[in-house]
Design an enzyme around this catalytic site. Structure first.
Site, short mmCIF file in Angstrom:
data_model
loop_
_atom_site.label_atom_id
_atom_site.label_comp_id
_atom_site.label_asym_id
_atom_site.label_seq_id
_atom_site.Cartn_x
_atom_site.Cartn_y
_atom_site.Cartn_z
N HIS A 318 0.86 -1.18 0.00
CA HIS A 318 0.00 0.00 0.00
C HIS A 318 0.89 1.23 0.00
O HIS A 318 1.82 1.33 0.80
CB HIS A 318 -0.90 0.00 1.24
CG HIS A 318 -2.05 0.96 1.15
ND1 HIS A 318 -1.88 2.32 1.14
CD2 HIS A 318 -3.38 0.75 1.03
CE1 HIS A 318 -3.05 2.91 1.04
NE2 HIS A 318 -3.99 1.98 0.97
N ARG A 338 -6.67 10.16 -0.09
CA ARG A 338 -6.37 10.72 -1.42
C ARG A 338 -7.64 10.91 -2.25
O ARG A 338 -7.74 11.85 -3.04
CB ARG A 338 -5.36 9.84 -2.15
CG ARG A 338 -3.94 10.02 -1.62
CD ARG A 338 -2.95 9.18 -2.38
NE ARG A 338 -3.07 7.77 -2.07
CZ ARG A 338 -2.97 6.79 -2.96
NH1 ARG A 338 -2.81 7.06 -4.23
NH2 ARG A 338 -3.06 5.53 -2.58
#
Length: 535
Positions: A318, A338
């Site tokens: 990740h 994000r």
């Protein structure tokens, strides 16, 4: 809190924030992505892999750490196990108490099967509980399972087993409805419509969430359903070896009480492996976002009875694991940060990639900033870049962070960092096991009859890279299918004489290959001591 070097970098980030919010970096071309991954992604480091010498995947490359476990000796001596007098006798034995195992048990119980869960920690101690960002499903008017398929197929480098991915995306809307009916508190607008957002690699907003507690909320609901149904759950009991019958069919497991080390035998007509991932193997020395028990147990158990692995050489790192402070090093910083508007920024305050590239591309981009471009920051534990979280409220308005990602705020606030006003430091963390056991669309392994698999222990659903939100989805879709199909299969199964001959044969293979070591598997728990594994 920060050194002068960090403070100087922070000033650059703050000075560039307004311009960076408006700046939309171009998406990379397919060729640029290929070159980037080949140069910087951990999966492409040939020296970190080795060819297996025994078993159904002999000759194929896997990480060194996994190879050691796949080619280790069993924890048991077959001659010392009394198979004639099982301690448990059930229709469906579910190994693993996370989202996939719980979903499987609920559906097997629905089908009238006598089902039991065994789990080496407690029910809910699983990566499911730690998932944050959401679960994908194409259930909005501007979306479709076909578009979902294309996003996921491309994001997985066109390597997914099409029949598995087809099942994932076509059964996704029903999975969301099933969870909603069970009581999962999804985010909804005032009129009851589910709120959806983008994730990396998605062309539509199809991420359903419960703030950033999505996995915990789903696991809470599934656990309650299991317990309310009275499904037996044997906690702190690990499956350490599968049992076959004289016909070579999966017929149960040898269990070990994690506290007393007592060995027990569970006889079953069908077996479901739902043991989760491998982050606690710490491949290549990476930190991990995974729960304490994620040690690839299901892959080891399946491999030893002859089940084939698919894409065992691919892991997901990740891109945004916490890099500071060290108390939460490696902890997940959800991609939802994000999707709400925060961008990745290097030490010079520069946005260096599109914020919603796929996870493998984003992770490789961060590693590039920290290595060849030397534009990362040394935290003491390693290199890091900024994730500029204050952008979120400048884009979405005051209160967005507390309304949409309160868990992220809380995690950093404990250490004096308010993500509403300060960016955070991140670096890739070992997150997901893309590869796993090879299954047919009914969730049964391709090589071993009556052995079913669901969840992260499956290989092929996502190809060689997984999109955000498709893991919480696959544990539901394939967990439910494994439970239904294992229960249906159990109705026609007549279990033969139980045997552990496969363990003897595997040990003979190791000897013939010249593999002589003291390693035993499955690993069960990570070793963080100086003096060796205590389990």
């Amino acid at each position: 809190m920060y050194s002068e070097k960090f403070t100087e970098s922070l000033r650059k980030v703050e000075a560039a924030r307004e311009a960076n919010i408006a700046y939309e970096p171009a998406r990379m071309t397919a060729k640029e992505k290929e070159d980037l991954l080949a140069a910087y992604h951990p999966d492409y480091k040939k020296e970190e892999f080795e060819a297996l010498q025994v078993g159904p995947n002999q000759g194929e490359q896997v990480p060194h750490e996994l190879a050691e476990m796949l080619q280790a000796h069993s924890r048991i001596n077959p001659d010392e196990i009394d198979l004639a007098h099982p301690d448990y006798d059930v229709d469906v034995l579910v190994i693993g108490g996370g989202g996939a195992g719980s979903s499987a048990a609920i559906e097997a119980d629905n089908a009238g099967a006598n089902v039991m869960i065994v789990t080496k920690l407690r029910i809910g101690d699983a990566n499911t509980m730690m998932a944050e960002g959401g679960i994908q499903a194409a259930d909005k008017p501007n979306d479709s399972p076909a578009i979902h398929f294309l996003d996921a197929f491309g994001g997985g480098h066109f390597a997914a087993k099409r029949e598995l991915l087809y099942k994932l995306v076509t059964e996704a809307p029903e999975a969301i409805q099933w969870l909603n009916d069970l009581g999962v508190e999804f985010d909804k607008s005032a009129d009851g419509t589910m709120v959806t957002t983008h994730g990396g690699g998605t062309s539509r907003k199809r991420m359903h969430a419960a703030k950033d507690y999505s996995g915990a909320e789903i696991m809470r609901t599934l656990r309650d359903e299991v317990l309310n149904r009275g499904i037996p759950v044997v906690d702190f009991t690990a499956a350490i070896e599968l049992i076959l019958d004289e016909n070579g069919h999966a017929s149960g497991a040898v269990l070990m009480n994690m506290e007393t080390r007592e060995l027990l035998v569970a006889r079953a007509k069908t077996v479901i492996i739902a043991t989760g991932g491998a982050g606690r193997m710490h491949y290549q020395g990476f930190p991990t976002s995974n729960h304490y028990g994620a040690t690839a147990d299901g892959l080891v158990l399946g491999y030893r009875v002859g089940a084939k692995l698919l894409y065992a050489d691919t892991l997901q790192y990740h891109p945004t694991g916490a890099a500071y402070p060290e108390q939460i090093f490696g902890a997940l910083v959800t991609e939802k940060v994000r999707s709400l508007g925060a961008k990745l920024v290097n030490a010079d305050g520069e946005v260096f990639m599109h914020p919603l590239e796929t996870r493998d591309v984003a992770a490789a981009s961060i590693i590039r900033e920290c290595t060849s471009r030397s534009k990362g920051l040394n935290t003491g534990s390693g290199c890091a870049v900024w994730l500029d979280t204050p952008m979120i409220e400048k884009i979405g308005g005051e209160g967005t962070i507390m309304a949409r990602i309160p868990a992220m705020h809380r995690m950093f606030a404990k250490y004096g960092i308010d993500i509403r006003y300060e960016p955070i430091l991140v670096y890739p963390t070992l997150h997901y096991q893309n590869g796993g056991l090879d299954i047919t669309p009914d969730c049964m392994t391709t090589a071993v009859e009556n052995l079913f698999v669901a969840g992260e222990a499956v290989g092929g659903i996502h190809g060689r890279n997984r999109l955000m939100g498709n893991s919480l989805l696959d544990i539901i879709v394939f967990g439910r299918n494994a439970g239904k199909n294992a229960a249906a299969k159990s109705k026609d199964v007549a279990v033969g004489k139980l045997t552990l001959d496969h363990v003897r044969r595997f040990h003979q293979e190791l000897d013939a290959a010249g593999i002589h070591n003291d390693a035993i598997s499955p690993k069960l728990l990570p070793n963080y001591t100086r003096h060796g594994d205590t389990i």
